[in-house]
Enzyme design. Structure first.
Site, PDB file in Angstrom:
ATOM      1  N   GLU A 103      -2.347   8.429   8.515  1.00 33.94           N
ATOM      2  CA  GLU A 103      -0.907   8.108   8.550  1.00 33.94           C
ATOM      3  C   GLU A 103      -0.267   8.580   9.855  1.00 33.94           C
ATOM      4  O   GLU A 103       0.655   7.952  10.360  1.00 33.94           O
ATOM      5  CB  GLU A 103      -0.176   8.758   7.365  1.00 33.94           C
ATOM      6  CG  GLU A 103      -0.353   8.034   6.044  1.00 33.94           C
ATOM      7  CD  GLU A 103       0.301   6.657   5.997  1.00 33.94           C
ATOM      8  OE1 GLU A 103       1.479   6.534   6.360  1.00 33.94           O
ATOM      9  OE2 GLU A 103      -0.394   5.706   5.607  1.00 33.94           O
ATOM     10  N   HIS A 105      -7.230   2.674   3.971  1.00 32.85           N
ATOM     11  CA  HIS A 105      -6.967   3.429   5.201  1.00 32.85           C
ATOM     12  C   HIS A 105      -8.246   3.571   6.050  1.00 32.85           C
ATOM     13  O   HIS A 105      -8.160   3.755   7.263  1.00 32.85           O
ATOM     14  CB  HIS A 105      -6.457   4.843   4.877  1.00 32.85           C
ATOM     15  CG  HIS A 105      -4.993   4.907   4.551  1.00 32.85           C
ATOM     16  ND1 HIS A 105      -4.472   4.460   3.357  1.00 32.85           N
ATOM     17  CD2 HIS A 105      -3.932   5.385   5.267  1.00 32.85           C
ATOM     18  CE1 HIS A 105      -3.153   4.669   3.354  1.00 32.85           C
ATOM     19  NE2 HIS A 105      -2.808   5.228   4.498  1.00 32.85           N
ATOM     20  N   ASP A 161       0.876  -1.174   0.000  1.00 28.13           N
ATOM     21  CA  ASP A 161       0.000   0.000   0.000  1.00 28.13           C
ATOM     22  C   ASP A 161       0.909   1.219   0.000  1.00 28.13           C
ATOM     23  O   ASP A 161       2.128   1.105   0.164  1.00 28.13           O
ATOM     24  CB  ASP A 161      -0.880  -0.015   1.264  1.00 28.13           C
ATOM     25  CG  ASP A 161      -1.845   1.171   1.325  1.00 28.13           C
ATOM     26  OD1 ASP A 161      -2.294   1.632   0.248  1.00 28.13           O
ATOM     27  OD2 ASP A 161      -2.150   1.656   2.435  1.00 28.13           O
ATOM     28  N   SER A 162       0.307   2.393  -0.155  1.00 29.59           N
ATOM     29  CA  SER A 162       1.087   3.624  -0.031  1.00 29.59           C
ATOM     30  C   SER A 162       1.534   3.833   1.412  1.00 29.59           C
ATOM     31  O   SER A 162       2.523   4.516   1.657  1.00 29.59           O
ATOM     32  CB  SER A 162       0.234   4.819  -0.461  1.00 29.59           C
ATOM     33  OG  SER A 162      -0.928   4.879   0.354  1.00 29.59           O
ATOM     34  N   CYS A 187      -4.436  -1.806  -1.661  1.00 30.37           N
ATOM     35  CA  CYS A 187      -4.617  -0.372  -1.895  1.00 30.37           C
ATOM     36  C   CYS A 187      -5.576  -0.225  -3.070  1.00 30.37           C
ATOM     37  O   CYS A 187      -5.300  -0.742  -4.161  1.00 30.37           O
ATOM     38  CB  CYS A 187      -3.249   0.228  -2.248  1.00 30.37           C
ATOM     39  SG  CYS A 187      -3.303   1.946  -2.762  1.00 30.37           S
ATOM     40  N   CYS A 240     -11.058   2.596   0.215  1.00 24.78           N
ATOM     41  CA  CYS A 240      -9.671   2.984   0.462  1.00 24.78           C
ATOM     42  C   CYS A 240      -9.284   2.214   1.718  1.00 24.78           C
ATOM     43  O   CYS A 240     -10.027   2.235   2.712  1.00 24.78           O
ATOM     44  CB  CYS A 240      -9.545   4.485   0.704  1.00 24.78           C
ATOM     45  SG  CYS A 240      -7.913   4.980   1.326  1.00 24.78           S
TER      46      CYS A 240
HETATM   47  N1  DGL Z   1      -4.846   3.055   1.027  1.00 23.50           N
HETATM   48  C1  DGL Z   1      -4.924   3.503  -0.295  1.00 23.50           C
HETATM   49  C2  DGL Z   1      -6.163   3.157  -1.021  1.00 23.50           C
HETATM   50  O1  DGL Z   1      -6.728   2.132  -0.703  1.00 23.50           O
HETATM   51  C3  DGL Z   1      -4.124   4.679  -0.705  1.00 23.50           C
HETATM   52  C4  DGL Z   1      -4.555   6.000  -0.231  1.00 23.50           C
HETATM   53  C5  DGL Z   1      -3.593   7.055  -0.666  1.00 23.50           C
HETATM   54  O2  DGL Z   1      -2.395   6.837  -0.591  1.00 23.50           O
HETATM   55  O3  DGL Z   1      -4.066   8.104  -1.115  1.00 23.50           O
HETATM   56  O4  DGL Z   1      -6.599   3.810  -1.916  1.00 23.50           O
END
Ligand code: DGL
Length: 274
Positions: free
Chosen positions: A152, A186, A10-11, A73, A184
């Site tokens: 984050e 997150h 993931d990011s 992600c 997402c």
């Molecule tokens: N967790 C990510 C997603 O599912 C990335 C969010 C991001 O880095 O903007 O989209």
């Protein structure tokens, strides 16, 4: 059977919501967790750029012996899943797809909200999911600028996180949305706050258990599930600060593991000491 590790990327810390489910459902597997924190957030970036990152990370994870890769992600899945499968045909990939299907089935009001990054909405994957599964149900898109950055830092319920969510949920609730799709990775970490602000009647759809089930199915099909009886180990890689990532993993999902710093060198991921 294979005791090689499975891998997730993931990011940032969002993919930990998927790792948590993988650890619950597939506890004997070793797992490599990669967070591209040098580039977080992915959401506002062009799809083409995110695709390049996804390819570099995949090459790195394959070099570490990964037997399956979970693109944990939604943004990277939107940008790169198709390309990754075509470029690395020998490795099974599990990707994130916005869970419009179960949401459209269960809505009573006929309106569902999808919470995701701008890049996820731009990708062909989202359009195709809506086309295949919305089935006459109204699908309302909503981005949440700044929210990934708050998560984050570990801010799951502070005033700024709350304000971003309130702003985003207001128009959705005004349109009678009764189901919210978390698209997402997150966002599962703030489900209690989302539920508090949206109200108990709104159903929140978190796809992480289904993603872990799919990873388990693919390993079975490939006869590549781990053969050991004891618990698998986790290794945390970050292009930012791996020790900080490991601390967040302990806090967010109660998971411990070795922390390894990596960095980008042109289009390649290399260990920090290289
Ligand atoms: N967790 C990510 C997603 O599912 C990335 C969010 C991001 O880095 O903007 O989209």
């Amino acid at each position: 059977m294979s005791n090689a590790p499975l891998a997730l990327f993931d990011s940032g810390v969002g993919g930990l919501s998927i790792l948590r489910e993988i650890r619950r459902q597939l506890p004997h597997e070793d797992a490599l967790f990669f967070a591209d924190q040098a580039h977080v957030p992915y959401g506002p970036r062009p799809l083409e750029e995110v695709r390049r990152y996804a390819v570099g990370i995949t090459r790195f994870l394959l070099a570490q012996g990964a037997k399956l890769i979970v693109v944990a992600c939604n943004t990277a899945s939107a940008a790169a899943l198709h390309h990754l499968r075509a470029t690395f045909p020998d490795i099974p990939f599990v990707g994130m797809e916005p869970a419009v299907k179960p949401a459209a089935r269960s809505t009573i009001s006929g309106a569902v909200g999808v919470l995701a990054t701008p890049a996820t909405f731009q990708g062909a994957l989202f359009a195709s999911v809506v086309e295949r599964f919305a089935n006459g149900v109204q699908v309302v898109e909503q981005t949440l600028p700044g929210l990934v950055e708050r998560i984050e830092t570990g801010d799951l319920q502070g005033p700024e996180t709350r304000a971003i969510l309130e702003r985003a949920l207001e128009p959705l609730l005004a349109q009678d949305v009764d189901t919210l799709v978390l698209a997402c990775t997150h966002y599962p970490f703030i489900i209690p706050l989302i539920q508090e602000l949206a109200g108990p009647e709104v159903r929140v759809v978190d796809p992480s258990p289904a993603i872990a089930r799919q990873a388990g199915r693919l390993l079975e099909q490939a006869e590549a599930a781990a053969g050991r009886q004891g618990p698998g180990r986790v290794t945390f890689y970050s292009s930012g600060d791996a020790a900080a990532l490991a601390r967040m993993a302990r806090r967010l999902i109660g998971e411990q593991g070795q922390a390894v710093d990596v960095r980008w060198q042109e289009e390649q991921v290399v260990p920090l000491d290289c």
